[in-house]
Structure formats: C-alpha cells, structure tokens
Design a protein around this motif. Structure first.
Motif, PDB file in Angstrom:
ATOM      1  N   HIS A 159      41.109  50.126  33.817  1.00 51.02           N
ATOM      2  CA  HIS A 159      42.120  50.724  34.695  1.00 51.02           C
ATOM      3  C   HIS A 159      42.517  52.119  34.202  1.00 51.02           C
ATOM      4  O   HIS A 159      42.705  53.044  34.992  1.00 51.02           O
ATOM      5  N   ILE A 160      42.633  52.274  32.856  1.00 49.22           N
ATOM      6  CA  ILE A 160      43.096  53.578  32.347  1.00 49.22           C
ATOM      7  C   ILE A 160      41.935  54.450  31.849  1.00 49.22           C
ATOM      8  O   ILE A 160      42.152  55.522  31.293  1.00 49.22           O
ATOM      9  N   GLY A 161      40.718  53.963  32.023  1.00 48.08           N
ATOM     10  CA  GLY A 161      39.559  54.797  31.696  1.00 48.08           C
ATOM     11  C   GLY A 161      39.250  54.902  30.220  1.00 48.08           C
ATOM     12  O   GLY A 161      38.640  55.884  29.776  1.00 48.08           O
ATOM     13  N   GLN A 162      39.657  53.911  29.442  1.00 49.08           N
ATOM     14  CA  GLN A 162      39.321  53.923  28.007  1.00 49.08           C
ATOM     15  C   GLN A 162      38.224  52.903  27.711  1.00 49.08           C
ATOM     16  O   GLN A 162      38.057  51.939  28.454  1.00 49.08           O
ATOM     17  N   PRO A 163      37.500  53.085  26.591  1.00 54.86           N
ATOM     18  CA  PRO A 163      36.445  52.110  26.265  1.00 54.86           C
ATOM     19  C   PRO A 163      37.031  50.745  25.908  1.00 54.86           C
ATOM     20  O   PRO A 163      38.146  50.654  25.395  1.00 54.86           O
ATOM     21  N   PHE A 164      36.256  49.719  26.188  1.00 56.15           N
ATOM     22  CA  PHE A 164      36.681  48.366  25.827  1.00 56.15           C
ATOM     23  C   PHE A 164      36.751  48.255  24.311  1.00 56.15           C
ATOM     24  O   PHE A 164      35.951  48.861  23.596  1.00 56.15           O
ATOM     25  N   VAL A 165      37.696  47.464  23.826  1.00 55.23           N
ATOM     26  CA  VAL A 165      37.815  47.210  22.382  1.00 55.23           C
ATOM     27  C   VAL A 165      37.467  45.733  22.155  1.00 55.23           C
ATOM     28  O   VAL A 165      38.051  44.859  22.786  1.00 55.23           O
ATOM     29  N   TYR A 166      36.488  45.492  21.290  1.00 52.25           N
ATOM     30  CA  TYR A 166      36.085  44.100  21.030  1.00 52.25           C
ATOM     31  C   TYR A 166      37.181  43.355  20.274  1.00 52.25           C
ATOM     32  O   TYR A 166      37.944  43.967  19.516  1.00 52.25           O
ATOM     33  N   PRO A 167      37.230  42.019  20.433  1.00 45.17           N
ATOM     34  CA  PRO A 167      38.222  41.251  19.674  1.00 45.17           C
ATOM     35  C   PRO A 167      37.958  41.314  18.171  1.00 45.17           C
ATOM     36  O   PRO A 167      36.826  41.570  17.742  1.00 45.17           O
ATOM     37  N   LYS A 168      39.005  41.120  17.412  1.00 50.03           N
ATOM     38  CA  LYS A 168      38.890  41.132  15.946  1.00 50.03           C
ATOM     39  C   LYS A 168      39.443  39.785  15.488  1.00 50.03           C
ATOM     40  O   LYS A 168      40.644  39.529  15.593  1.00 50.03           O
ATOM     41  N   ASN A 169      38.535  38.938  15.028  1.00 57.73           N
ATOM     42  CA  ASN A 169      38.914  37.539  14.863  1.00 57.73           C
ATOM     43  C   ASN A 169      39.779  37.206  13.654  1.00 57.73           C
ATOM     44  O   ASN A 169      40.220  36.075  13.512  1.00 57.73           O
ATOM     45  N   ASP A 170      40.020  38.201  12.774  1.00 54.31           N
ATOM     46  CA  ASP A 170      40.930  37.866  11.669  1.00 54.31           C
ATOM     47  C   ASP A 170      42.391  38.136  12.048  1.00 54.31           C
ATOM     48  O   ASP A 170      43.300  37.923  11.250  1.00 54.31           O
ATOM     49  N   LEU A 171      42.613  38.575  13.269  1.00 48.09           N
ATOM     50  CA  LEU A 171      44.001  38.787  13.717  1.00 48.09           C
ATOM     51  C   LEU A 171      44.495  37.548  14.471  1.00 48.09           C
ATOM     52  O   LEU A 171      43.696  36.800  15.032  1.00 48.09           O
ATOM     53  N   ASP A 172      45.812  37.363  14.485  1.00 45.81           N
ATOM     54  CA  ASP A 172      46.338  36.251  15.271  1.00 45.81           C
ATOM     55  C   ASP A 172      46.208  36.598  16.756  1.00 45.81           C
ATOM     56  O   ASP A 172      45.912  37.745  17.132  1.00 45.81           O
ATOM     57  N   TYR A 173      46.432  35.611  17.591  1.00 46.89           N
ATOM     58  CA  TYR A 173      46.165  35.715  19.037  1.00 46.89           C
ATOM     59  C   TYR A 173      46.860  36.930  19.669  1.00 46.89           C
ATOM     60  O   TYR A 173      46.226  37.741  20.352  1.00 46.89           O
ATOM     61  N   ALA A 174      48.172  37.057  19.420  1.00 47.01           N
ATOM     62  CA  ALA A 174      48.934  38.137  20.072  1.00 47.01           C
ATOM     63  C   ALA A 174      48.547  39.500  19.498  1.00 47.01           C
ATOM     64  O   ALA A 174      48.394  40.480  20.239  1.00 47.01           O
ATOM     65  N   SER A 175      48.377  39.570  18.163  1.00 49.50           N
ATOM     66  CA  SER A 175      48.012  40.852  17.536  1.00 49.50           C
ATOM     67  C   SER A 175      46.654  41.313  18.047  1.00 49.50           C
ATOM     68  O   SER A 175      46.443  42.505  18.333  1.00 49.50           O
ATOM     69  N   ASN A 176      45.734  40.361  18.149  1.00 52.72           N
ATOM     70  CA  ASN A 176      44.404  40.687  18.641  1.00 52.72           C
ATOM     71  C   ASN A 176      44.485  41.266  20.053  1.00 52.72           C
ATOM     72  O   ASN A 176      43.839  42.278  20.370  1.00 52.72           O
ATOM     73  N   PHE A 177      45.331  40.660  20.870  1.00 47.01           N
ATOM     74  CA  PHE A 177      45.465  41.133  22.240  1.00 47.01           C
ATOM     75  C   PHE A 177      46.053  42.549  22.270  1.00 47.01           C
ATOM     76  O   PHE A 177      45.543  43.437  22.970  1.00 47.01           O
TER      77      PHE A 177
END
Ligand code: CMC
Length: 429
Positions: free
Chosen positions: A180-198
């Motif tokens: 929507h804002i024209g930025q590249p997708f950021v892959y998930p980072k699995n060592d973060l908790d659910y909300a931080s990752n989001f």
C-alpha cells in the motif's frame, strides 16, 4: 410433559420443545422440532433471540459488561497473558503449561513465512487498493498454496491450517501495508515475539536497523488479545456458516474477513477515527451528538453501541488505558483526537438518549487513536482486527467441525413474494 421441556401452542398445534441449560447465561429453547410439530418456522432476523450453536469458547454477559474466554476474564488475560497464550487457550480450552507454551510458540513462529509466490499476488492489486480488499483475496488464496492442510476431516490437518493462519496473518497484513505504501516486503524474524515481529514487518526498512520498542510491542499484543474472539458475532457466524458446507478453513476465514470489513462491525475502528477527525474540535461535539440523536439523520456515533453489551464494553476500558500508555511512551502530550474522544464519551454517557438506549463506548472507540499513534494509517485498522480475530474464527470453526450435531447451516424464510402463477410469453405481456 417432561420438566425439562416447554410447551408452545401455535395455530391449534402444540409442540413440546426441549430446554437446554447453559453453564452461565441464558438457557435455550431447542426449536429444532418446531416445524415438524407445528408446520411453522420462527422469525428472528438479526438473531436477537436466537442461539445459532452450542459453544464452550467465549461467554459475554452484556448487561454486566463481562467477557470470558474459556472462563477467564478478559481483564486478567490482557493484564497477565500474551496473545499466543490466549490463542492456545481458545484453541485447546486450557491455559498452556510452560512447556506447552514454548512448543506452541515454536510451532506458530515456524509457519510465519508465506509461499514466495504469494508475494506476486500483491502486485496484481492496484497500489491504492484498500488493504482489506487485498486481505480478502490473499487469505482466500492460501488454500491454493497449502493443499496439505485442507482436508477438514483430518484433525492434524485442521491444526496445521489453524497454526498456519495464526502465523501467516501478520505476514500477509504487513505485506498488504508495505504494498500500500510502496515499500519492500520485510520477511518475518522468528526470534522476535509475535507482536514485535509484526511491528518490525510493518515499520522496518532494509536500509536501516529497526529496534522494537517493548512498550509498543506489549500494547500491540494487548490489542490482539482484546480482539481475539467475541463469540457468535457477524464475522464468526459467517465463518461457521461458510464452514458448515465443508469449505476449507482458508476460504472460511476469507469469508469472515469480508464480513468484518463492514462499518457496523470491524470497520467501525476506521470509521470511529475518521469521525473524530471530522469532528475536529471539542466545541463541535454537540453538533455531532445532535446528529446521532436525529432519527432523520443516518449518522451514528461510531465506536458507540453494541448488540450484546448494554454496559461499558470491558475491552473499551482496557483499550482506553492502552491508548494512554502508547501516547505516554511516544511523548504525545496533547492528542486533539484523544481530547475529542474523552469529551465525546463524557457527554454521551450523561446524555438521556445514550443512557436510555444503553449506548456505551465499544472496543473500536479508543482502538483507532492507539493504532494511529503506533503509526498505522486508518485503512489498516480493520486489517489488524482481522489478524487478531483469526484465532477466534479458527477456534470456532474447529469447534463446529468437531460438533456431532453439526449440519449445513440453512436458514428458512418468511416468503412474502407472489404466489405461484403462470408464465406469460413475452408477446402477450
Ligand atoms: N449512535 C447513535 N444511535 C445509535 C447508535 C450509535 N452508535 N447505535 C445504536 N443506536 C440507536 C439506534 O438508532 C436505535 O435507536 P431506535 O431504537 O430509536 O431505533 C437503537 O440505538 C438500537 O440500535 P440498533 O441498530 O437496533 O442496535 P443493533 O444491536 O442492531 O446494532 C451496532 C449494534 C453496533 C451495529 C450499533 O450500535 C452501531 O451501528 N454502532 C456504531 C458502529 C460500531 O461502533 N460498531 C462496532 C461494534 S463493536 C466491534 C465489532 O463488533 O466489530
């Protein structure tokens, strides 16, 4: 007649109907045999007096403003739990032990990536597409990617599909936002908790380090908890109805997302913030209160009123506290929208119209202010609701599939059209 039964006399027929007891809250009159006994249907558009299913997941006492998940008050879950713990509770019925929690978190975290080809789906949408439109399409499309978890008769596949959805929804929501804002997708980072990752998938960019603020992550997590489930609301009932035909869970959740989008339901958080922005200054509030009370004006105070709560929505209280915490953490001393919200609430709660109709702030009243402060545009608000509600939808869907009484949902109607008549050829009309 059996003491546990009720007798209904209609049109010269008497019907003996079973009474079914709840653990708390109203019992129900089982009208399943009413038609057979009286040749009559019941009529209840909007389901104001109709229980559509039996459920042991969530309980609401709307008069007292109580919300329980598997018996635990929402206030306690929001204060002491985290979102994935609530997910476990909704899905399995009990709070997890430390070992179960660790295992569950691990299983969710290892499903966070979406099939790489999914990213190409996004480019098919216009940049200015509403992210809820994108979510309807992309979540529905998951069933085209994860064939190995669409056999609804297999409990293992059902659980894999459930975990996949809980895990992938933040990734898809963040992708919808980035696109929507024209930025590249950021892959998930699995060592973060659910909300931080989001938060990271939404707000990080490849050219800079992104450090998650733990206060904001905790607020995000609490917002997810507050939206996790809400018994048989419109979108959950949509998921159940879609699932009753045997449709796969990804398709059912996509149907739930479509229903949630409406402004009377999940779309109210976006509408509430737009309303506060439109009001603009505290001195204009009386004008809007007058409009809300005017029968000839379709305007309603968004974020006010609820079908079930005839008291303060318990989620709204926690959301209000969260709004203050987020604004405090971000050093936002004066948010004009918060000032308007507080004053609007004060006036509405002392106004006869709102008192008489028992209209109180609901969860959506303060969520918009909080989400805006966290950095989300209004168009993302309902997406965040969908993300969090996914676990509720999927827990309710699982419960329905496992219910031995489950049949395809097929309401009847009161027909008021033409009686049977003969076809007239076009030359004679
Ligand atoms: N502002 C002004 N009047 C209202 C409002 C409001 N927000 N909500 C209800 N009323 C009045 C309505 O006009 C009606 O008056 P009358 O009896 O004179 O005709 C009376 O209150 C009952 O309303 P209703 O529409 O029959 O009630 P409902 O249970 O069918 O609708 C509702 C519930 C939530 C759709 C409605 O209160 C509403 O539209 N609220 C604004 C939208 C909103 O905030 N929705 C979020 C709900 S909570 C989160 C979620 O479920 O997603």
């Amino acid at each position: 007649m059996d003491n546990n039964n009720a007798c209904v006399v209609v049109g010269g027929h008497s019907a003996e109907l079973k009474l079914r007891s709840s653990t708390i809250g109203p019992s129900v009159l089982d009208i399943g045999s009413l038609y057979e006994q009286t040749k009559m249907f019941t009529y209840d558009p909007g389901f104001t007096s109709t229980a559509s299913c039996e459920s042991s997941i969530t309980f609401i006492d709307g008069d007292e403003g109580v919300l329980l998940h598997r018996g635990y008050p929402i206030e306690q879950l929001a204060e002491h739990g985290d979102f994935l713990e609530v997910c476990y509770l909704l899905l399995y019925g009990e709070l997890p032990t430390a070992a179960q929690k660790k295992d569950f978190d691990y299983r969710v975290v290892h499903h966070t990536m979406v099939h790489e080809q999914m990213s190409r789906f996004f480019t098919g949408f216009r940049r200015d597409a509403h992210p809820m439109a994108v979510m309807c399409g992309c979540v529905g499309a998951l069933s085209a990617f994860y064939h190995d978890s669409t056999d609804i008769t297999d409990p293992h596949q059902r659980m894999v599909a459930s975990l996949r959805m809980i895990a992938k929804m933040p990734t898809l929501a963040a992708m919808a936002y980035k696109y929507h804002i024209g930025q590249p997708f950021v892959y998930p980072k699995n060592d973060l908790d659910y909300a931080s990752n989001f938060l990271r998938m939404c707000f990080a960019v490849p050219c800079e380090e992104y450090v998650v603020n733990p206060v904001l992550a905790r607020a995000m997590d609490r917002i997810f908890i507050l939206h996790a489930d809400h018994e048989q609301n419109a979108s959950t009932s949509t998921v159940r109805l879609a699932g009753s035909s045997g449709a796969n869970p990804f398709a059912c959740v996509a149907a739930g997302i479509a229903c949630l989008w409406g402004p009377a339901h999940g779309g109210a958080n976006e509408a509430a913030l737009n309303m506060l922005t439109e009001i603009g200054t505290v001195d204009r509030i009386p004008e809007y209160i007058a409009r809300a009370k005017d029968k000839n004006d379709p305007f309603r105070l968004m974020g006010f009123g609820h079908r079930v709560y005839k008291n303060y929505d318990p989620r709204a209280k926690i959301m209000q506290k969260t709004a203050h915490e987020v604004l405090g953490e971000l050093g936002i001393k004066d948010d004009p929208l918060l000032d308007i919200a507080i004053e609007l609430e004060r006036i509405a709660l002392t106004d006869d119209y709102f008192i008489e109709k028992k209209l109180y702030p609901n969860v959506d009243f303060y969520s918009g202010i909080t989400l805006k402060a966290l950095g989300f545009p209004t168009t993302m608000f309902t997406v965040l609701f969908a993300l969090a509600r996914t676990v509720g939808w999927i827990a309710q869907w699982n419960e329905m599939i496992e219910d031995p009484e489950q049949r395809i949902g097929r309401p009847r109607q009161l027909y008021t059209g033409e009686p049977q008549r003969e076809y007239v050829p076009v030359s004679k009309r």
